[in-house]
Design a protein around this motif. Structure first.
Motif, PDB file in Angstrom:
ATOM      1  N   ILE A  19     -20.670 -29.049 -18.001  1.00  0.00           N
ATOM      2  CA  ILE A  19     -20.404 -28.304 -19.230  1.00  0.00           C
ATOM      3  C   ILE A  19     -19.576 -27.045 -18.975  1.00  0.00           C
ATOM      4  O   ILE A  19     -19.444 -26.207 -19.863  1.00  0.00           O
ATOM      5  CB  ILE A  19     -21.722 -27.934 -19.949  1.00  0.00           C
ATOM      6  N   THR A  20     -18.991 -26.925 -17.801  1.00  0.00           N
ATOM      7  CA  THR A  20     -18.236 -25.720 -17.446  1.00  0.00           C
ATOM      8  C   THR A  20     -17.153 -25.415 -18.474  1.00  0.00           C
ATOM      9  O   THR A  20     -17.057 -24.279 -18.969  1.00  0.00           O
ATOM     10  CB  THR A  20     -17.613 -25.873 -16.038  1.00  0.00           C
ATOM     11  N   LYS A  21     -16.337 -26.391 -18.811  1.00  0.00           N
ATOM     12  CA  LYS A  21     -15.235 -26.164 -19.766  1.00  0.00           C
ATOM     13  C   LYS A  21     -15.754 -25.831 -21.154  1.00  0.00           C
ATOM     14  O   LYS A  21     -15.179 -24.997 -21.848  1.00  0.00           O
ATOM     15  CB  LYS A  21     -14.321 -27.382 -19.812  1.00  0.00           C
ATOM     16  N   GLU A  22     -16.844 -26.475 -21.552  1.00  0.00           N
ATOM     17  CA  GLU A  22     -17.431 -26.194 -22.872  1.00  0.00           C
ATOM     18  C   GLU A  22     -17.913 -24.748 -22.946  1.00  0.00           C
ATOM     19  O   GLU A  22     -17.717 -24.066 -23.963  1.00  0.00           O
ATOM     20  CB  GLU A  22     -18.586 -27.174 -23.117  1.00  0.00           C
ATOM     21  N   ILE A  23     -18.508 -24.254 -21.870  1.00  0.00           N
ATOM     22  CA  ILE A  23     -18.960 -22.858 -21.827  1.00  0.00           C
ATOM     23  C   ILE A  23     -17.754 -21.920 -21.916  1.00  0.00           C
ATOM     24  O   ILE A  23     -17.733 -20.988 -22.725  1.00  0.00           O
ATOM     25  CB  ILE A  23     -19.772 -22.575 -20.548  1.00  0.00           C
ATOM     26  N   LEU A  24     -16.752 -22.162 -21.087  1.00  0.00           N
ATOM     27  CA  LEU A  24     -15.585 -21.274 -21.055  1.00  0.00           C
ATOM     28  C   LEU A  24     -14.843 -21.253 -22.394  1.00  0.00           C
ATOM     29  O   LEU A  24     -14.333 -20.214 -22.811  1.00  0.00           O
ATOM     30  CB  LEU A  24     -14.643 -21.682 -19.924  1.00  0.00           C
ATOM     31  N   ARG A  25     -14.804 -22.382 -23.069  1.00  0.00           N
ATOM     32  CA  ARG A  25     -14.148 -22.447 -24.380  1.00  0.00           C
ATOM     33  C   ARG A  25     -14.858 -21.540 -25.395  1.00  0.00           C
ATOM     34  O   ARG A  25     -14.233 -20.950 -26.261  1.00  0.00           O
ATOM     35  CB  ARG A  25     -14.135 -23.903 -24.864  1.00  0.00           C
ATOM     36  N   GLU A  26     -16.178 -21.409 -25.242  1.00  0.00           N
ATOM     37  CA  GLU A  26     -16.977 -20.620 -26.185  1.00  0.00           C
ATOM     38  C   GLU A  26     -17.111 -19.148 -25.795  1.00  0.00           C
ATOM     39  O   GLU A  26     -17.675 -18.365 -26.548  1.00  0.00           O
ATOM     40  CB  GLU A  26     -18.367 -21.244 -26.330  1.00  0.00           C
ATOM     41  N   VAL A  27     -16.633 -18.789 -24.600  1.00  0.00           N
ATOM     42  CA  VAL A  27     -16.764 -17.412 -24.119  1.00  0.00           C
ATOM     43  C   VAL A  27     -15.398 -16.924 -23.616  1.00  0.00           C
ATOM     44  O   VAL A  27     -15.219 -16.650 -22.421  1.00  0.00           O
ATOM     45  CB  VAL A  27     -17.839 -17.315 -23.015  1.00  0.00           C
ATOM     46  N   PRO A  28     -14.421 -16.783 -24.523  1.00  0.00           N
ATOM     47  CA  PRO A  28     -13.088 -16.351 -24.083  1.00  0.00           C
ATOM     48  C   PRO A  28     -13.066 -14.922 -23.545  1.00  0.00           C
ATOM     49  O   PRO A  28     -12.140 -14.553 -22.816  1.00  0.00           O
ATOM     50  CB  PRO A  28     -12.244 -16.472 -25.356  1.00  0.00           C
ATOM     51  N   GLU A  29     -14.108 -14.148 -23.837  1.00  0.00           N
ATOM     52  CA  GLU A  29     -14.180 -12.761 -23.362  1.00  0.00           C
ATOM     53  C   GLU A  29     -14.231 -12.667 -21.840  1.00  0.00           C
ATOM     54  O   GLU A  29     -13.976 -11.594 -21.289  1.00  0.00           O
ATOM     55  CB  GLU A  29     -15.423 -12.056 -23.942  1.00  0.00           C
ATOM     56  N   ILE A  30     -14.543 -13.762 -21.182  1.00  0.00           N
ATOM     57  CA  ILE A  30     -14.613 -13.743 -19.716  1.00  0.00           C
ATOM     58  C   ILE A  30     -13.282 -13.292 -19.117  1.00  0.00           C
ATOM     59  O   ILE A  30     -13.244 -12.698 -18.045  1.00  0.00           O
ATOM     60  CB  ILE A  30     -15.046 -15.118 -19.153  1.00  0.00           C
ATOM     61  N   LYS A  31     -12.192 -13.534 -19.820  1.00  0.00           N
ATOM     62  CA  LYS A  31     -10.857 -13.169 -19.323  1.00  0.00           C
ATOM     63  C   LYS A  31     -10.691 -11.657 -19.179  1.00  0.00           C
ATOM     64  O   LYS A  31      -9.801 -11.197 -18.463  1.00  0.00           O
ATOM     65  CB  LYS A  31      -9.786 -13.739 -20.242  1.00  0.00           C
ATOM     66  N   LYS A  32     -11.561 -10.877 -19.818  1.00  0.00           N
ATOM     67  CA  LYS A  32     -11.490  -9.411 -19.746  1.00  0.00           C
ATOM     68  C   LYS A  32     -12.147  -8.858 -18.478  1.00  0.00           C
ATOM     69  O   LYS A  32     -12.023  -7.674 -18.187  1.00  0.00           O
ATOM     70  CB  LYS A  32     -12.201  -8.792 -20.951  1.00  0.00           C
ATOM     71  N   ILE A  33     -12.856  -9.699 -17.738  1.00  0.00           N
ATOM     72  CA  ILE A  33     -13.634  -9.216 -16.591  1.00  0.00           C
ATOM     73  C   ILE A  33     -12.905  -9.519 -15.289  1.00  0.00           C
ATOM     74  O   ILE A  33     -12.600 -10.670 -14.991  1.00  0.00           O
ATOM     75  CB  ILE A  33     -15.040  -9.836 -16.593  1.00  0.00           C
ATOM     76  N   ASN A  34     -12.621  -8.469 -14.525  1.00  0.00           N
ATOM     77  CA  ASN A  34     -11.994  -8.643 -13.214  1.00  0.00           C
ATOM     78  C   ASN A  34     -13.028  -8.934 -12.127  1.00  0.00           C
ATOM     79  O   ASN A  34     -12.826  -9.794 -11.284  1.00  0.00           O
ATOM     80  CB  ASN A  34     -11.187  -7.398 -12.837  1.00  0.00           C
ATOM     81  N   THR A  35     -14.128  -8.174 -12.141  1.00  0.00           N
ATOM     82  CA  THR A  35     -15.211  -8.353 -11.174  1.00  0.00           C
ATOM     83  C   THR A  35     -16.520  -8.260 -11.931  1.00  0.00           C
ATOM     84  O   THR A  35     -16.771  -7.263 -12.615  1.00  0.00           O
ATOM     85  CB  THR A  35     -15.169  -7.254 -10.097  1.00  0.00           C
ATOM     86  N   GLY A  36     -17.349  -9.310 -11.817  1.00  0.00           N
ATOM     87  CA  GLY A  36     -18.609  -9.268 -12.537  1.00  0.00           C
ATOM     88  C   GLY A  36     -19.447 -10.503 -12.317  1.00  0.00           C
ATOM     89  O   GLY A  36     -19.261 -11.243 -11.350  1.00  0.00           O
TER      90      GLY A  36
END
Length: 139
Positions: A19-36
């Protein structure tokens, strides 16, 4: 920075699903994080999350076969069987695997290994859609 989203997964059949892609599709805010970190929690007691092989589907079939042998669907072994033969066994399998995973986030992406993916481990014959809470922390 803290970001938290509750997402609803599409219904899955019994088994182990990447479900990795399904999660990433629903959480586009991840692109704002450099280290976390990304913490992913499932809000159910008869399904689980884990990280494992994302390339060969036979791994997911072997997971299903192994857990069915380890936790047999024999209602004579359990008291909690009101919802069917997969009722208590689903709770046991979920406890063995766990309700959450935590993954490093680097440069706006989950920092998984080449052959790793996030699995939804659906233990019910008819589990329906599942809810996840994804919490992102980082800068």
């Amino acid at each position: 920075m803290w970001i938290q989203n509750e997402i609803k997964l599409s219904p899955k059949s019994r088994g182990y699903h990447i479900i990795t892609k399904e999660i990433l599709r629903e959480v586009p805010e991840i692109k704002k994080i450099n280290t976390g970190l990304a913490h992913i929690f499932i809000k159910h007691t008869s399904a689980a999350l884990t990280i494992n092989e994302n390339a060969d589907p036979s791994v997911r079939r072997d997971f299903e076969a192994h857990f069915n042998r380890t936790v047999p669907e024999d209602t004579s072994l359990y008291k909690h069987t009101l919802e069917g033969t997969d009722d208590m066994t689903s709770h046991i399998k979920s406890s063995l695997l766990g309700s959450s995973v935590t993954i490093p986030v680097t440069d706006g992406k989950l920092n998984l290994g080449t052959w790793q993916g996030v699995y939804l481990c659906e233990h019910r014959n008819n589990g329906g859609s599942r809810k996840l809470v994804v919490t992102l922390q980082g800068e």
